[in-house]
Motif scaffolding. Sequence first.
Motif, short mmCIF file in Angstrom:
data_model
loop_
_atom_site.label_atom_id
_atom_site.label_comp_id
_atom_site.label_asym_id
_atom_site.label_seq_id
_atom_site.Cartn_x
_atom_site.Cartn_y
_atom_site.Cartn_z
N LEU A 48 -5.73 -2.69 9.83
CA LEU A 48 -4.58 -3.18 9.06
C LEU A 48 -5.01 -3.62 7.66
O LEU A 48 -4.34 -3.35 6.67
CB LEU A 48 -3.95 -4.41 9.75
CG LEU A 48 -3.10 -4.19 11.00
CD1 LEU A 48 -2.53 -5.52 11.46
CD2 LEU A 48 -1.99 -3.21 10.72
N ALA A 49 -6.15 -4.30 7.62
CA ALA A 49 -6.62 -4.83 6.34
C ALA A 49 -6.90 -3.69 5.36
O ALA A 49 -6.50 -3.74 4.20
CB ALA A 49 -7.87 -5.67 6.56
N ASN A 51 -5.64 -0.69 5.34
CA ASN A 51 -4.38 -0.10 4.90
C ASN A 51 -3.76 -0.91 3.76
O ASN A 51 -3.15 -0.36 2.84
CB ASN A 51 -3.38 -0.04 6.06
CG ASN A 51 -3.84 0.91 7.16
OD1 ASN A 51 -4.71 1.73 6.93
ND2 ASN A 51 -3.26 0.78 8.34
N GLY A 52 -3.93 -2.22 3.84
CA GLY A 52 -3.40 -3.09 2.81
C GLY A 52 -3.99 -2.80 1.44
O GLY A 52 -3.31 -2.87 0.41
N TYR A 54 -4.94 0.09 0.28
CA TYR A 54 -4.27 1.27 -0.29
C TYR A 54 -2.89 0.90 -0.80
O TYR A 54 -2.43 1.39 -1.83
CB TYR A 54 -4.16 2.38 0.76
CG TYR A 54 -5.48 3.04 1.08
CD1 TYR A 54 -5.93 4.09 0.29
CD2 TYR A 54 -6.24 2.63 2.15
CE1 TYR A 54 -7.14 4.72 0.56
CE2 TYR A 54 -7.45 3.24 2.44
CZ TYR A 54 -7.90 4.29 1.65
OH TYR A 54 -9.10 4.90 1.93
N MET A 55 -2.21 0.01 -0.04
CA MET A 55 -0.88 -0.41 -0.50
C MET A 55 -1.00 -1.03 -1.89
O MET A 55 -0.17 -0.79 -2.76
CB MET A 55 -0.29 -1.40 0.50
CG MET A 55 1.18 -1.69 0.27
SD MET A 55 1.50 -2.74 -1.14
CE MET A 55 1.11 -4.32 -0.42
N LEU A 56 -2.05 -1.83 -2.08
CA LEU A 56 -2.19 -2.53 -3.37
C LEU A 56 -2.43 -1.58 -4.54
O LEU A 56 -2.20 -1.94 -5.69
CB LEU A 56 -3.33 -3.55 -3.28
CG LEU A 56 -3.02 -4.79 -2.43
CD1 LEU A 56 -4.28 -5.61 -2.21
CD2 LEU A 56 -1.95 -5.65 -3.09
N HIS A 58 -0.63 0.70 -5.15
CA HIS A 58 0.72 1.08 -5.60
C HIS A 58 1.35 0.04 -6.50
O HIS A 58 2.53 0.12 -6.80
CB HIS A 58 1.62 1.30 -4.38
CG HIS A 58 1.20 2.45 -3.53
ND1 HIS A 58 0.29 2.31 -2.51
CD2 HIS A 58 1.55 3.76 -3.54
CE1 HIS A 58 0.09 3.49 -1.94
NE2 HIS A 58 0.83 4.38 -2.55
N GLU A 110 -6.51 -8.42 -7.96
CA GLU A 110 -5.90 -8.66 -6.65
C GLU A 110 -6.50 -7.74 -5.60
O GLU A 110 -6.81 -8.14 -4.49
CB GLU A 110 -4.37 -8.48 -6.70
CG GLU A 110 -3.78 -8.73 -5.32
CD GLU A 110 -2.27 -8.86 -5.28
OE1 GLU A 110 -1.62 -8.62 -6.31
OE2 GLU A 110 -1.75 -9.20 -4.20
N ASN A 114 -8.86 -8.95 -2.25
CA ASN A 114 -8.59 -8.49 -0.89
C ASN A 114 -9.78 -7.74 -0.31
O ASN A 114 -10.19 -7.97 0.82
CB ASN A 114 -7.34 -7.59 -0.87
CG ASN A 114 -6.06 -8.40 -0.82
OD1 ASN A 114 -5.59 -8.76 0.25
ND2 ASN A 114 -5.51 -8.72 -1.98
N ASP A 204 -3.97 11.18 8.33
CA ASP A 204 -4.69 10.18 7.53
C ASP A 204 -5.00 10.66 6.13
O ASP A 204 -5.75 9.99 5.41
CB ASP A 204 -5.99 9.79 8.23
CG ASP A 204 -5.74 8.86 9.40
OD1 ASP A 204 -5.42 7.71 9.16
OD2 ASP A 204 -5.85 9.33 10.56
N LEU A 205 -4.45 11.80 5.73
CA LEU A 205 -4.74 12.28 4.38
C LEU A 205 -4.30 11.24 3.37
O LEU A 205 -3.23 10.66 3.48
CB LEU A 205 -4.01 13.61 4.12
CG LEU A 205 -4.60 14.82 4.84
CD1 LEU A 205 -3.74 16.05 4.57
CD2 LEU A 205 -6.04 15.07 4.41
N ARG A 207 -6.68 8.85 2.57
CA ARG A 207 -7.78 7.89 2.65
C ARG A 207 -8.99 8.43 1.90
O ARG A 207 -9.13 9.65 1.71
CB ARG A 207 -8.17 7.65 4.11
CG ARG A 207 -7.10 6.96 4.92
CD ARG A 207 -7.58 6.70 6.35
NE ARG A 207 -6.51 6.14 7.15
CZ ARG A 207 -6.20 4.85 7.17
NH1 ARG A 207 -6.88 3.99 6.44
NH2 ARG A 207 -5.20 4.42 7.91
N ASP A 271 -1.31 8.16 -2.50
CA ASP A 271 -0.16 8.80 -1.86
C ASP A 271 1.13 8.08 -2.23
O ASP A 271 1.26 6.88 -2.01
CB ASP A 271 -0.37 8.77 -0.34
CG ASP A 271 0.57 9.72 0.37
OD1 ASP A 271 1.80 9.61 0.13
OD2 ASP A 271 0.09 10.57 1.15
N GLN A 284 7.59 4.43 -1.27
CA GLN A 284 6.28 4.43 -1.90
C GLN A 284 6.36 5.50 -2.97
O GLN A 284 6.00 6.63 -2.77
CB GLN A 284 5.24 4.78 -0.82
CG GLN A 284 3.82 4.60 -1.22
CD GLN A 284 2.91 4.65 0.00
OE1 GLN A 284 2.81 3.71 0.75
NE2 GLN A 284 2.24 5.76 0.19
#
Lengths: 514, 1021
Positions: A48-49, A51-52, A54-56, A58, A110, A114, A204-205, A207, A271, A284
């Motif tokens: 989970l961490a 994935n976070g 990658y979210m950042l 964005h 940020e 993380n 998972d493309l 990553r 992505d 996204q």
Amino acid sequence: MKPIKDIKILTIILIVLLAGCSDDFLKEESKSELTTTTFFKNDAEAKLAVNGLYMLLHQDGLYRNVGLDRFYLMGGDEVGTNRAEDNETYNYTWNASTAYVYDTYKALYEVIRNADLFISSIEGNENVSESVQNQAIGEALFIRALMYWHLTNIWGDVPYFRELLSIDELSTIERTDKELIREEMRNDLDRAYNLLPASYPASDLGRATKWAATALKAKYFMMEENWAGTLAECKKLIQSPNHRLLDNFADVFDQKDSYNQYNDEIIFAVDFFGRDAIDDVFKQSRQNWYNPRIDKDEPLRRNEPGVSAAFKQALNERNEWMAGYGKMIPLPELARAENWEDGDLRYSETIIQEYLGFELQYPYFKKMWNLDQENHARHNSSVNYVVFRMADIYLMAAEAENELNGPGEAYEYVNAVRARAFNPDKPWSGLSKEEFRTKMYDERKFELCGEAYRKLDLWRWGILIETIRNTEQRPHNNPASNISEKHLKYPLPEEEIILNPNLLNTDATNNGWQ
Amino acid sequence: MKTKKFEYLMVFIFGIVFSFQGFAQEKTINGTISDDQGFPLPGVTVIIKGTTMGTASDVDGNYSLKNVPADAVLTFSFVGMKTKELAVTNETNFNVVMETDAIGLEEVVAIGYGVTKKRDLVSSVTSVDSEVLENQPTPRIDQAMQGRAAGVSVTSTSGAPGAAATVRIRGTNSVKGNNSPLYVIDGFIAGSDFDLNTLNVNDVKSIEVLKDATALSIYGTRGAAGVILITTKSGKRISGGKPNISFNHYTTVQTIANNYEVLTGQDYLDYMNEASQFIPGPNGFGYTDTSLPLEFPAGGNYANTDWIGLVKQNGVINNTDVSVSGGSNNMNYYVSFNRFDQKGVIKNSGLERYSLRVNLDMDISDKVRSGIRMSIADINQENNKVEWDQTVNRLLSIRPVYNEDGTYNGINPKSGREERNPVADINLRQDNRNTKKFVGNSYLEYEPISGLRLKSTVGTSLTDFRENQYLPGELPERMVYQLGGSATVTQNRYRSILNENTITFSKELNDHRITALAGATWQKDVAETSGMSASGFVNDAVGYNNISLGSEQSTYIMNTGYVQRTFASLLARLDYSYRGKYLVTLVGRRDGSSVFEEGNKYAFFPSLGLAWNLHEEDFMKSVDAISSLKLRTSYGIVGDQGVSPYNSLATFTGTYNYFNQNLFNAIIIGDLPSSNLSWETTKQFDLGMDLALLNGRINVEADFYKKNTTDLLLERKVPGTVGNNQLQNIGEIENKGIDLNIRTMNVSKPDFFWETTLVLSANRNKVVDLGGVDWIQLDEAVDASANGGYMRLIVGETVPTFYGVTYLGTYKNQEEIIADGWEGKGFIGGPRFDDVNNDGELTEADRKVLGSPEPDFQGGLRNVLSYKGFTFDMFFQFTYGNEILNRSRETSLFGKNEFNLSTEVRNRWIEGVNESSDIPRAGTSQGAFFPPSSIWVEDASFLRLKQVTVSYDLPTSKIGFEKVIKSANIYLTGNNLFLLSNFSQGDPEVSYLGTESLAQGLYYGQYPYTRSFVAGIKLNF
């Protein structure tokens, strides 16, 4: 019982009650929040961490909504705007108090905070299996190195921390020499290379692979002008079984099918294609500044009777629309075919000045635009942000080889890129080292223009200022009269220095800005 | 530890229960009580002085009291009458005549954790009588309190059934914390977010508003925004009396007050035609090119939809109360049932409430009393389905309701984008909520010796809330994308448990009287929230009632939450009085709260009050004109815990990321945890005066106050290497002002009575410090589309302040445009702004303060006249000097393609026709983004005839019903009958962003306010 005795007893009881304010009763226990101290208890939490992180990427200040583009793409010799907007960027009037500079700075840190916390929490954590540890740490190391790459490119020496420091420490941190940061980041990327897989299944493309780590390491070496290092990393990529140059230049950018954006040339992309299952909108996604504005700008003869309606109908029939911003369009010189090498097939795939038989008022980057309506509304571009691709790696290899040993071995790399650009083929040969170097300036432009490589190239070649001064602009922009030596580095944001004056300890001039 | 505490509590309670005692020496006293006109007085309280033993007179004024000690003194008290004391002699029959007390010094006033007589009151407390609250056409007391209490500002936010009003006591204190008062209902601390819909207005006996520090600091960290104490009705102890059965019913008809007109028909077509021919022209000053085609050529068939007419209706309220109350020597009760049913003035909106109340007090023995206050309410709300701001500001009359094929039209004809259709909203949307609320507070009181009382209360509040929403796939804006139906269900449960234990000791010794209170309280509030949603319903048959049937599994969203807060407090109050002349009150509360960090959990809030009853002094006795005069002053500290729970914990925030269209859950580090946060501290000074002149014909209560709230919780910027912001105790806000209440008894004759009450409040609010920054933008989070924003907190200015550029009217000629350097941007007949620094752009440097929603003063004026059985009650409410920010001006006056316009544009600048107008020419603003300007800000002062009531007491005895019906009263009330205001869009009482927001005074079209006509009947059996 006598009343007086009652009172005594009751008074005592009451006093006990009054004094009995229990600390336990006031203890704050969170049952619905994830506290940082109760996390990382298993493999799933470690995933989970990551994935976070990658979210950042964005965030608006980074890859979404023209964040990093302001530093790498806008204001070079290839991209301009169709109107007097974003003047700070396009006219080089940005300074230490420019808001977007600070936004990007904050966004980069940020991600780093993380990544720091995640790496130190996962590394050696006995609740997390070794394979998950390896994968998670590999990805986090890559993303952190990508952030420091931007930080050192933009500001040079910057605050540097590899584990999440306390609020006090982070508030008083000083700048660290960029050479040290770069060296340690390259070491991290070596580690990431060893930890990460070479490829992912379709689910998972997006990553980071070991090849993403390799490409970033090559970039670090290039910034240090360590040509041997650059070449070695680029060679690894060129020999990689997972990546290749596509046969057809246009295919690299073909985003017609949003569901199939990854191809062999792309080494790492952020992505941007996620659909919200509830409302069927893009969750996204990013703004599109490459796309034209209908009515306001296009088509050229929109005020003549029937033209606009016919144009709109033609677009509608293709389920297309021009609902963009038009603020990232080719500058006049790049748009002119005569400035390109004869027979360069990339020109017509890069520059577009007429569409569906209608003349356009402005030229656009055909390879970057996407008029598809279903997957590409105005604010909701679902096109991935390509960070590294193979043609860049080939050209870097060519440049590095030329710098090391002259053109002899370097032709192989540059001609691999040129092979698909010309029919019949027009390979390079017989150049001096100096000629090779200068020709590379243009080769990289024609191959990579509009893709956020150019400004950094001009900077590292030391020709940013003279190039800007000699580039033809549209009437509303005049960077030539503003650009000067100090623009080669950004100042640390003014507000950041007010909040943390220690940032001036190592350089009281703030990169020459004060 | 917790169980141990519980044991102590049980010992305490049982200790009380097992210590009953008998009494010796008793006799029975009886008699008749009448007023000075000779009429029998029912309901007079008769008490053996120094005890709680007593009774009350029955309907005929008779009373009977057993077990009276031979040396006892009896006190007779009744609201509005002077209290009488009589020493028991050998006689057993005492007839008593009560005298009216115009000054009301004997009135009992509720204060926190007790009551006191008005005479002995040191604090600043405003009482609101139940009679002004009764039978108002609203389910809520906040609406009913408007203009009734000095120092209390009540602003309606919406006319929707059950909508809350913004209540501010003595101004706005806090930025991130709470500004709404704390509601305490019959001693139960119900919180500042208590849902007033769950309280039957007609059950309320009295409301006390606590305003100054000595009144508030007994509520510690929850008192800074003021406290509203609500006391509900209870039965009277009438020996041998029959129960009093009361029936009350009213019916209300409501219409939209202040109808707002939008541009329709030919007026709209003319405007758009004019706009379509406007071009900047060859010289760039603006030009009408008549060769350009008209957008709406004559002879076309254009829709002309009256959207407002299609969604409004006449509202109806039916309210029924039935109550039974009464009592005997050792118990009294009040049981009531209420049904309130409202159909709103917008179709398919309304509220229905059933509530039940049981209030019970009983003497278990001479020394032990117990009782309970209990209410259950069940409220069904049909939420408003229509976006009223869309209806009045955006919908174009040229848009038809239906498409040619009979389906609902869902497209704005100008923008071509999908848009909601209010008629479809009313007919198709499902949106309702149900609230069930139980509040119960029981007590046990033990008085081992005279003057010492031990009291323990246990109370609880349970709330069950469910909201159902379903958007059918048929809705036109969903049809466009074939989204199918979408259902959302929210279900929340709240519970609060409060235990309070107090000791009160009163002693009178010669000239000294002392009352001491000490107590300990615990409270635990728990919120459990849950929600789910699903969409992609292929048919609309089941919707939220069977959320998994027919919906797409991939669309499911679920969430739950759990938040707990605990409080533990110690409190004490000491009242001392010397000869009834010099009064001192000392108050302190030590409050502990879970939301603060370890080591920082507790805080102490002390206050001191002094009062001087001047009229008791000998030198004042000779001044006949002054019947009473009291000077009061107080100073103290009250707090507010503006921190949300778990704020000091470092947490992760859940998020997600897509990889190649696959959704993955994710976490990132959450907001920066706070450290060492403490309470916001309000220090308040109050200087007050209570004056009665001419034997109570004129009563004046006046207070001056000044309060400074420091340690304001604000987000402070931290370096970017650290994060974004961190909550810290910085900043200061000041409020000072005057509360004034003047009541005059103009005529007081047996069959003619005329009383006037004027309530006036003036508050001056100022931001003193924002932790180093000069201003904070308030609207950016809610209204990012307003270019540059319009609402700020600015150091030195009021909370909030409207901010923007100055609108100078229209350009009248080329010279003005050239002088401004606005060639190409400014057009003749187009808008002209004050470009202060002449840089050709409207930037921060050109903005200035434009106004504030804080009035210079506000209040109410009430006149009551009664003649024989008729009573005429007329109430005006007013504010003066406040401004409104009309968010719709940008489009309604300047014209933006896809939005509708105000009828004011009929008077726009038209070439050769109306060249003096300052309303811009059609077409000059389309596509332009002008910043908020002074023309958005309007005067919000108003005078409203809020209520007129005529009631008549039917002479039951004359028509022979007196055996069955004790009294009968019929009444007619008109509400909101008349409004005087300069506001261009109707009623200036606005708060688009709701009751909690600091950004008050914003208009963008709230659910419309109503004019009501009420007819009712009240019967007592």
